[in-house]
Write an enzyme that holds these catalytic residues in place. Sequence first.
Site, PDB file in Angstrom:
ATOM      1  N   VAL A 254      52.666  29.809  56.819  1.00 41.97           N
ATOM      2  CA  VAL A 254      51.957  30.668  55.873  1.00 41.97           C
ATOM      3  C   VAL A 254      50.598  30.094  55.494  1.00 41.97           C
ATOM      4  O   VAL A 254      49.845  30.716  54.760  1.00 41.97           O
ATOM      5  CB  VAL A 254      52.777  30.905  54.587  1.00 41.97           C
ATOM      6  CG1 VAL A 254      54.063  31.619  54.909  1.00 41.97           C
ATOM      7  CG2 VAL A 254      53.043  29.605  53.850  1.00 41.97           C
TER       8      VAL A 254
ATOM      9  N   LYS B 262      35.350  32.064  55.350  1.00 42.64           N
ATOM     10  CA  LYS B 262      35.737  31.775  53.967  1.00 42.64           C
ATOM     11  C   LYS B 262      34.656  30.945  53.299  1.00 42.64           C
ATOM     12  O   LYS B 262      34.308  29.864  53.775  1.00 42.64           O
ATOM     13  CB  LYS B 262      37.073  31.028  53.930  1.00 42.64           C
ATOM     14  CG  LYS B 262      37.516  30.623  52.537  1.00 42.64           C
ATOM     15  CD  LYS B 262      38.812  29.836  52.583  1.00 42.64           C
ATOM     16  CE  LYS B 262      39.176  29.293  51.214  1.00 42.64           C
ATOM     17  NZ  LYS B 262      40.405  28.469  51.253  1.00 42.64           N
TER      18      LYS B 262
ATOM     19  N   PRO C 106      33.064  27.482  45.009  1.00 38.81           N
ATOM     20  CA  PRO C 106      32.304  27.707  46.242  1.00 38.81           C
ATOM     21  C   PRO C 106      32.271  26.487  47.152  1.00 38.81           C
ATOM     22  O   PRO C 106      32.407  25.344  46.707  1.00 38.81           O
ATOM     23  CB  PRO C 106      30.903  27.994  45.703  1.00 38.81           C
ATOM     24  CG  PRO C 106      30.802  27.114  44.489  1.00 38.81           C
ATOM     25  CD  PRO C 106      32.196  27.094  43.883  1.00 38.81           C
TER      26      PRO C 106
END
Length: 501
Positions: A49, A80, A98
Site C-alpha cells: 500500500v 508529488k 512542501p
Amino acid sequence: MSDQPPKTRVVILGGGTAGWMTAAALVKQLGHACDVHLIESEEIGIVGVGEATLPHIRFFVESLGLDEADFMKATHATFKLGIEFHDFGRIGTHYLHPFGSFGAPLNDVPFHHYWLRLHRAGLGGELWDTSVCNVMAAHHRFEPPPSGSPLYNYAYQFDATLFGPHLRSYSLARGAIRTEGKVVDVEVDGTTGDVAALKMESGERIEGDLFVDCSGFRALLIGQILQEEWEDWSRWLPCDRAVAMPCTSDGPLEPYTRAHAMSAGWRWRIPLQHRVGNGYVYSSAHISDQDAADALVAAVEGKALADPRVLRFRAGRRTRSWSKNVVAVGLASGFLEPLESTSIYLVQGAIAQLIELFPIGAIRHQDRDEFNHAVDVEYDRIRDFLILHYHATTREDSSFWNHTRTMEVPDSLQSKMKLWRRSARVAKYSQGLFFEPSWVAVYVGQGIVPEGWDQRADAWDSGKLDAAIERVRRQVHERVAAMPEHQTFISARNAAIGLAE
C-alpha cells in the site's frame, strides 16, 4: 591468477518493494563483488500500500539508470510536490508540507524569521504563497525544476504492486537469481551463530555469506531466528492498524498526497494515473476495525474498486538491524506509519548504507555498528517528526486527540519544540531526514507560533521588508502561472513515449 576475492553470496529473503529494491541496487552497483539470490513466495504476498514517496526516490531511479518516463508509465505514477494536511492543528485548517523552500535566505538568515516578524505585526501575507511547491500544488501545475534548483523538488506517487515487479525484471536481466517458494527451515552455524543456509519446501538448500531479511513483519531471520529485540514506540505513535481501499478518480490529478485527520487517526488520499489510493490509519484502542472501514468508505471521493482491507502493525524498530550476517531491510527492520511517506525512503537509506559498508570477505563489527547507528538515527528523527503532527494540536473532539495532545513526548522532540517556541530556530543536524523547511511547515501549519525570531531580521524597515516579500510572492505566482497543468504534463509525456490514452 586473479587477485580478486571471491564474490559474496547475498541471499535476500522476501520480494516486494524492499527485496527487489535491494536486489536491483546490488546488481547495479556491486555486481562485480556479489552474487544476488532472492527468495519469494507468491502465496505469502506483500503489503503493497506504500504508494507515496519522498524526493530521494528520484535519485534511486537515476542510480539504476532507469528512464523516468518509462518508470512512471510502468507504475502508473504521478508527480508529488508535498503532503497536504487537513484538520491536524485544529478542525477546518489545512497546510502543505512542501518539497522545497519558503522564499530565500536574506543575509544568511532563513526567510521564515523575516516573515514571522511581519506576521506578528499583521503584515507579510501568507507564508505558503512564498513557496513554489505550495503554489504549484494549489493550482495543480507541474514542470520539473531546473537542474540544481533549491526552490522545489518532487517525488512520485505510484502503484506499489507494480514497483516490485518492475524492479524484478530489471534485476533478473542483470544477473540476479530468483527462487519461488517457502522457507521451511533456517540452518544456523553452531559456532558463529551466523545463518548458513535456508531450506526450501521443495527440498532445495540455499547457502549464503550475507542474508538480507526482507520478510516484512514476520522478520523470519532478524526476529525469529536471531531474536533481535523490538523497541516499541506505540506510547507515542498509537496507530496500529490501517484499512486500505482503492477507488476511481473523479477529480483533477493532484500533484500531492492528502492526509486528513480523523477521529482516531488519519486518512490518506494518493492520486495515481489509473486510480486513487485511500486508507485510514488508526488506533484500535480508539475505534473498531468495522467502524474504521465504514468511515473510510464514507469518505472516499470515487467509486470503490475493492473491498476495504485491514493491515496490522506496530510502530518501532529493531535495537539492531544488522546482527551476525543478517541485515534487516524494510518492515523487518522497523515500521513508522506512512504519515510522511517515509517507508520507501527507509528502505532506500538502509540499502545505501549496506552498499557503502558492504563486506569484502569477513564481516567486521565496525561496519555493523556504523550501519546500525545510521539506521537508528533515521528512525529516531523521523519518529520525532511524526509525533509532532499528533502532539501539536488543539483538538479536543476525541479521546485519540486528547491522548496525543497531552502525552509526554521524547526528550529529543521536547528540546526541538522548546527551541522553536523560544526563537523560531530549527535544530540542525547533518544526518537524518527532514530539514528546516519541513519543520517550519508543520510548526506554522499547526499553529505553534514562536515567541521571537533571529534579531537580524529586525534590521530591516518593516515597510521595505513587506514590499520585498510581496515581490517574492508575485514572482512565485508568475512562475507557476507559466507552467502546464499536472494532468497535461503527464498526458503529453505519455503520448511522447507511445502510451495510449
